[in-house]
Design a protein around this motif. Structure first.
Motif, PDB file in Angstrom:
ATOM      1  N   THR A  30       8.478  -7.917  12.688  1.00 19.30           N
ATOM      2  CA  THR A  30       9.098  -7.384  11.542  1.00 19.30           C
ATOM      3  C   THR A  30       8.471  -5.912  11.208  1.00 19.30           C
ATOM      4  N   ILE A  31       9.162  -4.904  10.985  1.00 23.82           N
ATOM      5  CA  ILE A  31       8.777  -3.810  10.134  1.00 23.82           C
ATOM      6  C   ILE A  31       8.169  -4.037   8.885  1.00 23.82           C
ATOM      7  N   LEU A  32       7.156  -3.439   8.435  1.00 25.93           N
ATOM      8  CA  LEU A  32       6.720  -3.588   7.121  1.00 25.93           C
ATOM      9  C   LEU A  32       6.224  -2.109   6.982  1.00 25.93           C
ATOM     10  N   VAL A  33       6.361  -1.955   5.498  1.00 29.15           N
ATOM     11  CA  VAL A  33       5.695  -0.878   4.681  1.00 29.15           C
ATOM     12  C   VAL A  33       4.533  -1.240   4.009  1.00 29.15           C
ATOM     13  N   PRO A  34       3.350  -0.723   4.542  1.00 24.70           N
ATOM     14  CA  PRO A  34       2.277  -1.107   3.684  1.00 24.70           C
ATOM     15  C   PRO A  34       2.013  -0.102   2.226  1.00 24.70           C
ATOM     16  N   VAL A  35       1.744  -0.984   1.169  1.00 27.60           N
ATOM     17  CA  VAL A  35       1.521  -0.195  -0.133  1.00 27.60           C
ATOM     18  C   VAL A  35       0.275  -0.941  -0.606  1.00 27.60           C
ATOM     19  N   TRP A  36      -0.210  -0.155  -1.508  1.00 27.83           N
ATOM     20  CA  TRP A  36      -1.466  -0.432  -2.357  1.00 27.83           C
ATOM     21  C   TRP A  36      -1.489   0.235  -3.808  1.00 27.83           C
ATOM     22  N   PRO A  37      -2.314  -0.524  -4.609  1.00 27.09           N
ATOM     23  CA  PRO A  37      -2.463  -0.093  -6.035  1.00 27.09           C
ATOM     24  C   PRO A  37      -3.362   1.078  -6.166  1.00 27.09           C
ATOM     25  N   PHE A  38      -4.101   1.356  -5.403  1.00 28.28           N
ATOM     26  CA  PHE A  38      -5.128   2.534  -5.167  1.00 28.28           C
ATOM     27  C   PHE A  38      -5.276   3.292  -3.988  1.00 28.28           C
ATOM     28  N   LYS A  39      -5.542   4.362  -4.081  1.00 31.66           N
ATOM     29  CA  LYS A  39      -5.887   5.019  -2.884  1.00 31.66           C
ATOM     30  C   LYS A  39      -7.097   4.563  -2.037  1.00 31.66           C
ATOM     31  N   GLU A  40      -8.072   4.025  -2.822  1.00 26.60           N
ATOM     32  CA  GLU A  40      -9.306   3.295  -2.012  1.00 26.60           C
ATOM     33  C   GLU A  40      -9.063   2.326  -1.385  1.00 26.60           C
ATOM     34  N   TYR A  41      -8.010   1.501  -1.699  1.00 23.81           N
ATOM     35  CA  TYR A  41      -7.864   0.389  -0.815  1.00 23.81           C
ATOM     36  C   TYR A  41      -7.074   0.907   0.396  1.00 23.81           C
ATOM     37  N   ALA A  42      -6.403   1.777   0.414  1.00 22.96           N
ATOM     38  CA  ALA A  42      -5.583   2.269   1.330  1.00 22.96           C
ATOM     39  C   ALA A  42      -6.518   2.931   2.500  1.00 22.96           C
ATOM     40  N   GLN A  43      -7.482   3.744   1.816  1.00 21.64           N
ATOM     41  CA  GLN A  43      -8.562   4.200   2.799  1.00 21.64           C
ATOM     42  C   GLN A  43      -9.322   3.263   3.567  1.00 21.64           C
ATOM     43  N   CYS A  44      -9.611   2.231   3.076  1.00 24.40           N
ATOM     44  CA  CYS A  44     -10.444   1.436   3.778  1.00 24.40           C
ATOM     45  C   CYS A  44      -9.672   0.616   4.773  1.00 24.40           C
ATOM     46  N   CYS A  45      -8.541   0.952   4.893  1.00 29.65           N
ATOM     47  CA  CYS A  45      -7.478   0.236   5.942  1.00 29.65           C
ATOM     48  C   CYS A  45      -7.049   1.019   7.075  1.00 29.65           C
ATOM     49  N   LEU A  46      -7.406   2.217   6.955  1.00 21.49           N
ATOM     50  CA  LEU A  46      -7.154   3.339   7.905  1.00 21.49           C
ATOM     51  C   LEU A  46      -7.905   3.013   9.171  1.00 21.49           C
ATOM     52  N   GLU A  47      -7.293   3.003  10.134  1.00 21.22           N
ATOM     53  CA  GLU A  47      -7.798   2.706  11.626  1.00 21.22           C
ATOM     54  C   GLU A  47      -8.237   4.062  12.400  1.00 21.22           C
ATOM     55  N   ARG A  79      -4.369 -10.651  -4.724  1.00 18.41           N
ATOM     56  CA  ARG A  79      -4.323  -9.281  -4.621  1.00 18.41           C
ATOM     57  C   ARG A  79      -2.546  -9.021  -4.897  1.00 18.41           C
ATOM     58  N   TYR A  80      -1.849  -9.587  -4.466  1.00 15.85           N
ATOM     59  CA  TYR A  80      -0.530  -9.527  -4.694  1.00 15.85           C
ATOM     60  C   TYR A  80      -0.388  -9.345  -6.182  1.00 15.85           C
ATOM     61  N   GLU A  81      -0.789 -10.281  -6.979  1.00 15.49           N
ATOM     62  CA  GLU A  81      -0.582 -10.272  -8.503  1.00 15.49           C
ATOM     63  C   GLU A  81      -1.416  -8.917  -9.139  1.00 15.49           C
ATOM     64  N   TYR A  82      -2.498  -8.646  -8.770  1.00 18.63           N
ATOM     65  CA  TYR A  82      -3.283  -7.318  -8.983  1.00 18.63           C
ATOM     66  C   TYR A  82      -2.523  -6.490  -8.668  1.00 18.63           C
ATOM     67  N   PHE A  83      -1.694  -6.134  -7.716  1.00 19.46           N
ATOM     68  CA  PHE A  83      -0.980  -4.989  -7.072  1.00 19.46           C
ATOM     69  C   PHE A  83       0.054  -4.821  -8.151  1.00 19.46           C
ATOM     70  N   ILE A  84       0.806  -5.813  -8.500  1.00 15.76           N
ATOM     71  CA  ILE A  84       1.700  -5.917  -9.588  1.00 15.76           C
ATOM     72  C   ILE A  84       1.123  -5.276 -10.912  1.00 15.76           C
ATOM     73  N   GLN A  85       0.230  -5.914 -11.220  1.00 18.88           N
ATOM     74  CA  GLN A  85      -0.340  -5.281 -12.696  1.00 18.88           C
ATOM     75  C   GLN A  85      -0.642  -3.796 -12.653  1.00 18.88           C
ATOM     76  N   ARG A  86      -1.611  -3.645 -11.716  1.00 11.84           N
ATOM     77  CA  ARG A  86      -2.122  -2.372 -11.630  1.00 11.84           C
ATOM     78  C   ARG A  86      -1.173  -1.175 -11.442  1.00 11.84           C
ATOM     79  N   VAL A  87      -0.109  -1.343 -10.579  1.00 13.81           N
ATOM     80  CA  VAL A  87       0.935  -0.238 -10.265  1.00 13.81           C
ATOM     81  C   VAL A  87       1.761  -0.331 -11.741  1.00 13.81           C
ATOM     82  N   ILE A  88       1.901  -1.198 -12.341  1.00 14.75           N
ATOM     83  CA  ILE A  88       2.657  -0.899 -13.516  1.00 14.75           C
ATOM     84  C   ILE A  88       1.913  -0.084 -14.514  1.00 14.75           C
ATOM     85  N   GLN A  89       0.431  -0.501 -14.651  1.00  9.03           N
ATOM     86  CA  GLN A  89      -0.334   0.278 -15.643  1.00  9.03           C
ATOM     87  C   GLN A  89      -0.527   1.612 -15.215  1.00  9.03           C
TER      88      GLN A  89
END
Length: 131
Positions: free
Chosen positions: A51-68, A18-28
């Motif tokens: 540790t404080i983290l900022v979650p990031v995603w390559p597409f809105k749909e992936y973030a939507q599925c993680c909302l609690e 998913r990390y590799e995919y993230f890098i490729q897709r956000v570049i595109q």
């Protein structure tokens, strides 16, 4: 727009894939997706070591599925990639905040800003040579 098949393939993939995919897709796409609260503050997370983290995603749909459930008033927004790299990540580094790249509700890649910037710049340089 993200196709259903692509969504299903990567939402369940291992964190490193998913990390590799993230890098490729956000570049595109030239954008990164984050979650903000009703006050327009970035929604942050923490790991087992607090540790404080900022979650990031390559597409809105992936973030939507993680909302609690407690995040009903949050919004998912896109940040232009250049702003993400030149402002957002630099500010995170100053604050000692790490990135949680493409959390899928189960696991994520937790990465330091310098490594994320290096990987984005590396992929960007390859992308520019092709295009």
């Amino acid at each position: 727009m993200l196709e259903t098949r692509e969504f299903q393939q990567f939402v369940k993939a291992p964190a490193n894939t998913r990390y590799e995919y993230f890098i490729q897709r956000v570049i595109q796409s030239q954008e990164v997706w984050i979650v903000i609260d009703q006050s327009n503050h970035i929604k942050m997370a923490g790991d087992e070591e607090d540790t404080i983290l900022v979650p990031v995603w390559p597409f809105k749909e992936y973030a939507q599925c993680c909302l609690e459930e407690d995040m009903y008033d949050c919004k998912i927004i896109a940040i232009p990639l250049d702003q993400f790299m030149n402002e957002f990540l630099i500010a995170m580094k100053k604050e000692g905040i790490l990135s949680s790249v493409f959390w899928n509700g189960f696991d994520t890649t937790i990465i330091e800003v310098d490594q994320l910037l290096f990987d984005l710049n590396w992929e960007l340089s390859k992308y520019r040579k092709i295009h």
